[in-house]
Design a protein around this motif. Sequence first.
Motif, PDB file in Angstrom:
ATOM      1  N   SER A 196       0.811  -1.225   0.000  1.00 31.27           N
ATOM      2  CA  SER A 196       0.000   0.000   0.000  1.00 31.27           C
ATOM      3  C   SER A 196       0.839   1.268   0.000  1.00 31.27           C
ATOM      4  O   SER A 196       0.292   2.371  -0.128  1.00 31.27           O
ATOM      5  CB  SER A 196      -0.938   0.007   1.203  1.00 31.27           C
ATOM      6  N   ALA A 197       2.159   1.137   0.136  1.00 25.40           N
ATOM      7  CA  ALA A 197       3.025   2.318   0.101  1.00 25.40           C
ATOM      8  C   ALA A 197       2.896   3.058  -1.227  1.00 25.40           C
ATOM      9  O   ALA A 197       3.088   4.272  -1.291  1.00 25.40           O
ATOM     10  CB  ALA A 197       4.476   1.921   0.332  1.00 25.40           C
ATOM     11  N   GLY A 198       2.568   2.336  -2.308  1.00 22.94           N
ATOM     12  CA  GLY A 198       2.410   2.976  -3.613  1.00 22.94           C
ATOM     13  C   GLY A 198       1.290   3.984  -3.650  1.00 22.94           C
ATOM     14  O   GLY A 198       1.289   4.907  -4.478  1.00 22.94           O
ATOM     15  N   TYR A 199       0.314   3.830  -2.752  1.00 20.13           N
ATOM     16  CA  TYR A 199      -0.795   4.776  -2.651  1.00 20.13           C
ATOM     17  C   TYR A 199      -0.638   5.701  -1.442  1.00 20.13           C
ATOM     18  O   TYR A 199      -1.543   6.473  -1.130  1.00 20.13           O
ATOM     19  CB  TYR A 199      -2.129   4.030  -2.532  1.00 20.13           C
ATOM     20  N   ALA A 200       0.500   5.602  -0.778  1.00 22.46           N
ATOM     21  CA  ALA A 200       0.795   6.433   0.391  1.00 22.46           C
ATOM     22  C   ALA A 200      -0.271   6.278   1.480  1.00 22.46           C
ATOM     23  O   ALA A 200      -0.652   7.238   2.153  1.00 22.46           O
ATOM     24  CB  ALA A 200       0.945   7.895   0.007  1.00 22.46           C
ATOM     25  N   VAL A 201      -0.787   5.046   1.645  1.00 21.92           N
ATOM     26  CA  VAL A 201      -1.736   4.754   2.711  1.00 21.92           C
ATOM     27  C   VAL A 201      -1.182   3.609   3.547  1.00 21.92           C
ATOM     28  O   VAL A 201      -0.299   2.870   3.105  1.00 21.92           O
ATOM     29  CB  VAL A 201      -3.133   4.381   2.158  1.00 21.92           C
ATOM     30  N   LEU A 202      -1.699   3.468   4.763  1.00 17.60           N
ATOM     31  CA  LEU A 202      -1.244   2.403   5.652  1.00 17.60           C
ATOM     32  C   LEU A 202      -2.205   1.227   5.569  1.00 17.60           C
ATOM     33  O   LEU A 202      -3.244   1.206   6.227  1.00 17.60           O
ATOM     34  CB  LEU A 202      -1.153   2.918   7.090  1.00 17.60           C
ATOM     35  N   GLY A 203      -1.882   0.259   4.741  1.00 20.33           N
ATOM     36  CA  GLY A 203      -2.715  -0.929   4.599  1.00 20.33           C
ATOM     37  C   GLY A 203      -3.668  -0.827   3.423  1.00 20.33           C
ATOM     38  O   GLY A 203      -3.995   0.255   2.942  1.00 20.33           O
ATOM     39  N   ARG A 204      -4.117  -1.989   2.962  1.00 16.67           N
ATOM     40  CA  ARG A 204      -5.003  -2.026   1.791  1.00 16.67           C
ATOM     41  C   ARG A 204      -6.418  -1.622   2.156  1.00 16.67           C
ATOM     42  O   ARG A 204      -6.918  -1.893   3.243  1.00 16.67           O
ATOM     43  CB  ARG A 204      -4.987  -3.432   1.180  1.00 16.67           C
ATOM     44  N   TRP A 205      -7.065  -0.985   1.191  1.00 18.43           N
ATOM     45  CA  TRP A 205      -8.454  -0.599   1.344  1.00 18.43           C
ATOM     46  C   TRP A 205      -9.198  -1.041   0.099  1.00 18.43           C
ATOM     47  O   TRP A 205      -9.598  -2.178  -0.024  1.00 18.43           O
ATOM     48  CB  TRP A 205      -8.549   0.911   1.595  1.00 18.43           C
ATOM     49  N   ARG A 206      -9.329  -0.153  -0.901  1.00 19.81           N
ATOM     50  CA  ARG A 206      -9.992  -0.528  -2.143  1.00 19.81           C
ATOM     51  C   ARG A 206      -9.074  -0.376  -3.354  1.00 19.81           C
ATOM     52  O   ARG A 206      -9.545  -0.355  -4.486  1.00 19.81           O
ATOM     53  CB  ARG A 206     -11.241   0.334  -2.340  1.00 19.81           C
ATOM     54  N   GLU A 207      -7.774  -0.264  -3.094  1.00 22.92           N
ATOM     55  CA  GLU A 207      -6.843  -0.102  -4.205  1.00 22.92           C
ATOM     56  C   GLU A 207      -6.711  -1.412  -4.986  1.00 22.92           C
ATOM     57  O   GLU A 207      -6.927  -2.487  -4.444  1.00 22.92           O
ATOM     58  CB  GLU A 207      -5.452   0.308  -3.689  1.00 22.92           C
ATOM     59  N   GLN A 208      -6.343  -1.282  -6.237  1.00 23.31           N
ATOM     60  CA  GLN A 208      -6.137  -2.446  -7.094  1.00 23.31           C
ATOM     61  C   GLN A 208      -4.654  -2.618  -7.380  1.00 23.31           C
ATOM     62  O   GLN A 208      -3.967  -1.641  -7.721  1.00 23.31           O
ATOM     63  CB  GLN A 208      -6.904  -2.275  -8.416  1.00 23.31           C
ATOM     64  N   TYR A 209      -4.154  -3.826  -7.229  1.00 23.34           N
ATOM     65  CA  TYR A 209      -2.749  -4.120  -7.473  1.00 23.34           C
ATOM     66  C   TYR A 209      -2.649  -5.256  -8.482  1.00 23.34           C
ATOM     67  O   TYR A 209      -3.538  -6.107  -8.571  1.00 23.34           O
ATOM     68  CB  TYR A 209      -2.040  -4.516  -6.170  1.00 23.34           C
ATOM     69  N   ASP A 210      -1.553  -5.256  -9.245  1.00 24.03           N
ATOM     70  CA  ASP A 210      -1.367  -6.316 -10.224  1.00 24.03           C
ATOM     71  C   ASP A 210      -0.243  -7.252  -9.779  1.00 24.03           C
ATOM     72  O   ASP A 210       0.358  -7.069  -8.703  1.00 24.03           O
ATOM     73  CB  ASP A 210      -1.086  -5.741 -11.611  1.00 24.03           C
ATOM     74  N   SER A 211       0.041  -8.246 -10.612  1.00 28.08           N
ATOM     75  CA  SER A 211       1.026  -9.261 -10.235  1.00 28.08           C
ATOM     76  C   SER A 211       2.419  -8.671 -10.058  1.00 28.08           C
ATOM     77  O   SER A 211       3.206  -9.156  -9.235  1.00 28.08           O
ATOM     78  CB  SER A 211       1.062 -10.364 -11.300  1.00 28.08           C
ATOM     79  N   MET A 212       2.735  -7.599 -10.803  1.00 26.96           N
ATOM     80  CA  MET A 212       4.049  -6.970 -10.663  1.00 26.96           C
ATOM     81  C   MET A 212       4.207  -6.339  -9.276  1.00 26.96           C
ATOM     82  O   MET A 212       5.297  -6.360  -8.700  1.00 26.96           O
ATOM     83  CB  MET A 212       4.238  -5.917 -11.755  1.00 26.96           C
TER      84      MET A 212
END
Length: 289
Positions: free
Chosen positions: A123-139
């Motif tokens: 979740s650092a890529g979105y500058a948030v602490l922990g996952r919420w509703r962001e989408q991430y890919d295999s990379m």
Amino acid sequence: MPNSSAHTPVTSLSEEIETHDDLLIDFRGVELRRGGNTLVGPVDWQVELDERWVVIGPNGAGKTSLVRMAAAEEFPSRGTAFLMGERIGKTDMRDLRAAIGMSSAAVQHRIPDNEVVEDLVISAGYAVLGRWREQYDSMDFARVEEILDQVGAHHLAKRTWGTLSEGERKRVILARSLMSDPELLILDEPTAGMDLGGREDLVGYLGDLALDPDAPAIVMITHHVEEIPYGFTHAMILDEGNIVAKGLINSVMTSDNLSKAFHQPIQVDRIGDRYFARRNRSARTSHRK
């Protein structure tokens, strides 16, 4: 974290001042004041793309205040500050923070105990602490595995934050700070609270990172010269908010400079690529005020 619209630096924004493209940090006469007290400054300090800096000094020297400004978390009270070529006060601080990896106790204290390690790192890529509703890919997930492995924390991926030891937390926060491939990496006492073995493992990793030409510029705070990794190129010694010495690490990390900063006779020895310090009890000259 300060709101970027809530503060303005003292220096007039109408002044036309330029910085060099290869400077990630460019501080000119920068001060940070709180409640009428100067926490650090005035400081002139420049950090280039390929430099690795250590900032050292006693408690209350102003180290954390300095790097909070370098991390775009504080506005300077006076002076002119550029980060990544952008002048503080003329740019959105949130954009600057996205280009800076930060590993500090302040980040640790905001993490819920039930946060899963791999979610915290990704979740650092979105500058948030922990996952919420962001989408991430295999990379993204592959990068999490790679970074956790590099810092010796791959086995912690499925663990929750509340189950980690202090040393394990330091490794995870370091992994998180590297996740977004930052231009500037700031490490506030990255080995604090670790035992000797864990500290030496992490110092070794940071040394290898410092020698990597593709790694970001690094600024690291420490109280102890033994924690300075090999491969670091520059040093700054602070005391009571003022610079005692700064420049190439070999010329700065001397017995005389550290004795001035810590107000007692300090003997500094260099063994290989590492520094070690102890009180020089045979010295007759007192450095106490």
